[in-house]
Design a protein around this motif. Structure first.
Motif, mmCIF file in Angstrom:
data_model
loop_
_atom_site.group_PDB
_atom_site.id
_atom_site.type_symbol
_atom_site.label_atom_id
_atom_site.label_comp_id
_atom_site.label_asym_id
_atom_site.label_seq_id
_atom_site.Cartn_x
_atom_site.Cartn_y
_atom_site.Cartn_z
ATOM 1 N N ASN A 143 0.629 -1.552 0.563
ATOM 2 C CA ASN A 143 -0.222 0.081 0.161
ATOM 3 C C ASN A 143 0.596 1.312 -0.192
ATOM 4 O O ASN A 143 0.223 2.681 0.801
ATOM 5 N N SER A 148 2.580 8.829 -2.037
ATOM 6 C CA SER A 148 2.139 8.705 -0.555
ATOM 7 C C SER A 148 3.584 8.794 0.480
ATOM 8 O O SER A 148 2.728 8.857 1.590
ATOM 9 N N LEU A 152 3.100 9.629 4.471
ATOM 10 C CA LEU A 152 3.151 9.031 5.202
ATOM 11 C C LEU A 152 4.036 9.976 6.909
ATOM 12 O O LEU A 152 3.302 9.537 7.801
ATOM 13 N N ALA A 155 0.964 11.039 8.754
ATOM 14 C CA ALA A 155 0.583 10.323 9.364
ATOM 15 C C ALA A 155 1.032 10.033 10.366
ATOM 16 O O ALA A 155 0.425 9.647 11.919
ATOM 17 N N SER A 156 1.900 9.222 10.471
ATOM 18 C CA SER A 156 3.550 8.966 11.445
ATOM 19 C C SER A 156 3.043 10.636 12.850
ATOM 20 O O SER A 156 3.177 10.033 14.135
ATOM 21 N N ILE A 254 -2.813 4.040 9.206
ATOM 22 C CA ILE A 254 -2.596 3.454 7.720
ATOM 23 C C ILE A 254 -2.705 1.945 7.269
ATOM 24 O O ILE A 254 -2.723 1.804 5.944
ATOM 25 N N CYS A 255 -3.009 1.290 7.795
ATOM 26 C CA CYS A 255 -3.451 -0.082 7.629
ATOM 27 C C CYS A 255 -4.829 -0.101 7.721
ATOM 28 O O CYS A 255 -4.942 -1.462 7.962
ATOM 29 N N TYR A 259 -6.817 3.950 3.480
ATOM 30 C CA TYR A 259 -5.901 4.232 3.974
ATOM 31 C C TYR A 259 -5.882 6.264 3.075
ATOM 32 O O TYR A 259 -5.866 7.354 3.086
ATOM 33 N N ARG A 263 -6.684 10.184 2.149
ATOM 34 C CA ARG A 263 -6.309 11.362 2.688
ATOM 35 C C ARG A 263 -6.480 12.118 3.042
ATOM 36 O O ARG A 263 -6.139 13.317 3.579
#
Ligand code: BTN
Length: 325
Positions: A143, A148, A152, A155-156, A254-255, A259, A263
């Motif tokens: 994914n 992205s 990522l 998101a982190s 994210i999993c 996801y 966005r």
């Protein structure tokens, strides 16, 4: 592993002694295996008292020992952290991932208690002393898309903020490229990817998260710009709980199949937290300095800057400074 089965029995036995004989019969292993298990637990930092004719007991359950066993004991992830590799000392968890990407699997997590060459963005060193911080890399193969990468990181950052809030009750400031408290940095993230030369396909991504958790001090050159959760909140923070909470938050974000279509939601949350829109800023990108006002964040997570000549520029990476109004 025998040692963790021993630990479980000792924990359930409160502070009472349990004999080596009883341990060996309960676990169905030899007395020598028990003795080795006890020694290996002691080496990991668990305080175990052993008295002849009485047996063993846990005297002080040092909570903050980073191990796969302790983390898995409390987290509920299915995709991230199926395998967690913990090191007492390593050069850099991100470098480890890059050097071992051929055997690592999607979702594997690498954690170190100390990094001797922790790497930050723009070739900087990330100060990573022993027993103080969270130094963790997450290896992703599924994914992932070229566009992205920044998403990522975003998101982190959101996951780390939420995890800190849940573990401490305190909300840190989310800045564009770091997390801070009182104008000082407590967390940085280095997201790296490997691309197939011919096709440009992404082979894997590694998200490296570094958090100053229980540091009591910083070297002179870092003091002005860095702080730790412990210094700011005046209490010791359990790193195991923080790590497992971060993994839980990351997995939620994210999993899942939604996801990428989420966005917009992720970016909206990020924008709300950073409070960066409308701010006058100065960004150093390599040797170039860009001055302007942030007017938005694009779909990929880049800052849209309106410069004084009214031209727009989108920036994805750089050292950002918010200018006084
Ligand atoms: C930055 O703010 O410059 C990013 C810092 C990222 C540090 C983390 S610690 C775990 C992982 N391993 C590394 O060598 N770097 C990242």
């Amino acid at each position: 592993m025998t040692k963790y089965k021993i630990l479980e029995i000792l924990r359930n036995n409160d502070e009472n002694f349990i004999s080596g004989e009883l341990l060996s019969s309960r676990l169905g292993v030899s007395r020598t295996a028990i003795w080795k298990g006890i020694n290996s637990l002691k080496e990991k930092g668990y305080k175990i008292e052993g008295i002849r004719n009485k047996g063993y007991r846990l005297t002080y359950d040092k909570e903050d020992i980073i191990s796969e066993y302790e983390i898995k004991n409390i987290f509920s992830c299915k995709e991230l952290g199926r395998k967690i590799y913990c090191f007492e000392k390593i050069n850099s968890t991100n470098t480890y991932v890059k050097e071992n990407n051929n055997f690592l699997k999607h979702g594997d997590v690498i954690i170190a208690d100390e990094q001797t060459r922790g790497r930050g963005r723009n070739e900087k060193i990330f100060y990573s002393p022993k027993e103080s911080g969270v130094y963790m890399s997450i290896f992703l193969k599924k994914n992932i898309f070229y566009d992205s990468l920044k998403l990522l990181s975003i998101a982190s950052f959101l996951s780390v903020c939420k995890a800190i809030e849940k573990c401490t009750g305190f909300s840190p400031n989310l800045n564009w490229n770091d997390i801070g408290i009182n104008e000082k940095k407590i967390c940085g993230i280095l997201t790296e990817g490997s691309f197939e030369g011919e096709t440009g396909r992404i082979e894997y991504i590694v998200i490296g998260i570094g958090i100053n958790v229980n540091n009591l001090d910083f070297p002179k050159n870092l003091k002005d710009k860095n702080t730790s959760l412990r210094l700011e909140l005046n209490k010791e923070i359990n790193r195991t709980k923080l790590i497992s909470q971060i993994l839980d938050e990351m997995e939620n974000m994210i999993c899942n199949k939604k996801y990428i279509s989420n966005r917009k939601k992720i970016l909206k949350e990020y924008i709300e937290r950073t409070k960066i829109i409308g701010k006058n800023i100065e960004i150093k990108v390599m040797n170039k300095k860009i001055i302007g006002k942030v007017i938005g964040i694009n779909e990929l997570g880049g800052l849209i800057i309106s410069k004084s000549n009214k031209k727009l520029e989108v920036i994805y990476n750089g050292e950002l400074k918010i200018c006084e109004e």
